[in-house]
Write an enzyme that holds these catalytic residues in place. Structure first.
Site, PDB file in Angstrom:
ATOM      1  N   GLU A 159      -8.781  10.724   3.621  1.00  0.00           N
ATOM      2  CA  GLU A 159      -8.854   9.248   3.518  1.00  0.00           C
ATOM      3  C   GLU A 159      -9.803   8.809   2.405  1.00  0.00           C
ATOM      4  O   GLU A 159      -9.630   7.746   1.813  1.00  0.00           O
ATOM      5  CB  GLU A 159      -9.316   8.644   4.846  1.00  0.00           C
ATOM      6  CG  GLU A 159      -8.275   8.685   5.954  1.00  0.00           C
ATOM      7  CD  GLU A 159      -7.156   7.665   5.749  1.00  0.00           C
ATOM      8  OE1 GLU A 159      -7.440   6.563   5.284  1.00  0.00           O
ATOM      9  OE2 GLU A 159      -5.998   8.015   6.038  1.00  0.00           O
ATOM     10  N   LYS A 210     -14.863   5.757   4.218  1.00  0.00           N
ATOM     11  CA  LYS A 210     -13.671   5.866   5.055  1.00  0.00           C
ATOM     12  C   LYS A 210     -13.803   7.119   5.914  1.00  0.00           C
ATOM     13  O   LYS A 210     -14.478   8.068   5.541  1.00  0.00           O
ATOM     14  CB  LYS A 210     -12.415   5.930   4.181  1.00  0.00           C
ATOM     15  CG  LYS A 210     -12.227   4.675   3.333  1.00  0.00           C
ATOM     16  CD  LYS A 210     -10.767   4.428   3.007  1.00  0.00           C
ATOM     17  CE  LYS A 210     -10.051   3.924   4.227  1.00  0.00           C
ATOM     18  NZ  LYS A 210      -8.666   3.542   3.954  1.00  0.00           N
ATOM     19  N   GLU A 259       0.852  -1.197   0.000  1.00  0.00           N
ATOM     20  CA  GLU A 259       0.000   0.000   0.000  1.00  0.00           C
ATOM     21  C   GLU A 259       0.875   1.228   0.000  1.00  0.00           C
ATOM     22  O   GLU A 259       1.747   1.386   0.861  1.00  0.00           O
ATOM     23  CB  GLU A 259      -0.815   0.067   1.292  1.00  0.00           C
ATOM     24  CG  GLU A 259      -2.272  -0.180   1.190  1.00  0.00           C
ATOM     25  CD  GLU A 259      -2.960   0.106   2.515  1.00  0.00           C
ATOM     26  OE1 GLU A 259      -3.121   1.277   2.871  1.00  0.00           O
ATOM     27  OE2 GLU A 259      -3.322  -0.868   3.186  1.00  0.00           O
ATOM     28  N   GLU A 271     -13.290   6.148  -1.724  1.00  0.00           N
ATOM     29  CA  GLU A 271     -14.217   5.330  -0.924  1.00  0.00           C
ATOM     30  C   GLU A 271     -14.899   6.215   0.113  1.00  0.00           C
ATOM     31  O   GLU A 271     -14.261   6.695   1.042  1.00  0.00           O
ATOM     32  CB  GLU A 271     -13.453   4.188  -0.252  1.00  0.00           C
ATOM     33  CG  GLU A 271     -12.873   3.189  -1.244  1.00  0.00           C
ATOM     34  CD  GLU A 271     -11.892   2.212  -0.604  1.00  0.00           C
ATOM     35  OE1 GLU A 271     -12.312   1.449   0.278  1.00  0.00           O
ATOM     36  OE2 GLU A 271     -10.706   2.232  -0.976  1.00  0.00           O
TER      37      GLU A 271
END
Ligand SMILES: *[C@@H]1O[C@H](CO)[C@@H](O)[C@H](O)[C@H]1NC(C)=O
Length: 335
Positions: free
Chosen positions: A317, A312, A258, A309
């Protein structure tokens, strides 16, 4: 003549196979924390259309695994952190996990490795991860499939990371990391690490050059003995390598499972230009080389993430994605 031609065909085939096996050090993280994401088959088609050959999943979502059948995409598959104590304490739970999530798919889904949890730490790391790895590995080996079992750590486990050669694990974690690394080393398994220059940069912007954080300069910013660093991600990775060398893991390879940079949500630290520059440099520079401590093999890096997303916590984030949920690009990356 015929045999010359078939020899040439064989060479072409071998070159082709070699390209398939070593198609580049870049994969993508497929996170699912959004309530507006496209269906897994649409996402897998999108990934294939970009010639991406590796993805990482945080948990064994069966809709995603179904969509991956016959795709030829290679998969890093995580277990939920919540399952780690059961995996550690109950070999039967580990066997069932492997039957349900590996054996049920492995005839036509290509698994790179299984990660016991994500960014494990604290008591979970100390009390459960070593045994969870051993139980899962025994369960996989019993099936006959060859899928390495490992875990996902991060630079938060280091007591020191600057300069990289001083890297070591925090005392509390040392014994567990030594146990884990001995096991990975004996089996020839890699370890996964999340490595985000974005976080040290945003906490110390006066000390860290933006070009060093983004990795878009060939200037040497850090000298550490005979080793030179032009990119913070590489220095952070080498700090983990240095810690592993001191704790039974000198031969274990790191996969950066990641890394990424948000395109908005944190003032001047986030923009499309910064995120695009960071991720494009991961693709074109960083993942084409080893690190000074492991110069032999190219660094494998998985960008976080395919999508923004919306479930999150926090705006930054939520904006790590290369794509919006409607599958249009936040910015373009050449793979
Ligand atoms: C790297 O990219 C940033 C953001 O676009 C830019 O400010 C910086 O000057 C670049 N560095 C180099 C060496 O090109």
């Amino acid at each position: 003549m015929a045999s010359v031609l078939s020899f040439i065909n064989l060479c072409v085939l071998l070159v082709h196979l070699n390209i398939l096996v070593d198609a580049g050090g870049i994969g993508l993280n497929y996170g699912l924390l959004g309530n507006n994401l496209p269906s897994p088959p649409q996402v897998i088609e999108l990934v294939k259309s970009r010639n991406i050959e590796k993805i990482r999943l945080f948990n064994p979502d069966h809709n995603v695994l179904e969509a991956l059948r016959n795709s030829r995409i290679q998969v890093v598959l995580g277990t939920l952190n919540a399952d780690i104590p059961n995996l550690a304490n109950d070999p039967g739970f580990a066997r069932t996990w492997v039957q349900d999530n590996i054996v049920a798919f492995a005839t036509n889904v290509n698994f790179i490795c299984i990660s016991v949890g994500n960014e494990v730490q604290g008591d979970t790391l100390r009390n459960y991860v070593p045994n969870a790895i051993k139980n899962l590995d025994a369960a996989v080996k019993a099936t006959g499939y060859k899928v390495p079992v490992t875990t996902t750590i991060g630079t938060y486990l280091l007591s020191s990371s600057y300069p990289p050669s001083t890297g070591d694990f925090v005392g509390d974690n040392k014994a567990a990391m030594q146990d884990i690394l001995s096991y990975l080393s004996n089996n020839g398994y890699p370890i996964l690490a999340t490595v985000y220059p974005y976080f040290p940069y945003t906490s110390q912007p006066a000390q860290i050059s933006i070009s060093y954080a983004l990795g878009n300069s060939s200037e040497v910013f850090v000298r550490d003995g005979d080793k030179q660093y032009t990119a913070l991600l590489v220095a952070m990775t080498d700090a983990i390598y240095a810690a592993m060398e001191k704790n039974n893991g000198g031969s274990v390879e790191i996969i950066v499972c990641e890394s990424g940079w948000p395109s908005k949500g944190n003032g001047g630290f986030t923009s499309i230009e910064l995120a695009q520059t960071y991720n494009q440099n991961l693709v074109t520079r960083i993942s084409n080389h080893g690190t000074p401590r492991k110069p032999g093999s190219r660094l494998e890096v998985y960008i976080f993430a395919i999508f923004n997303e919306n479930q999150k916590p926090g705006e930054a984030e939520q904006n790590f994605g290369l794509y919006y949920p409607d599958m249009t690009e936040v910015y373009h990356i050449d793979f």
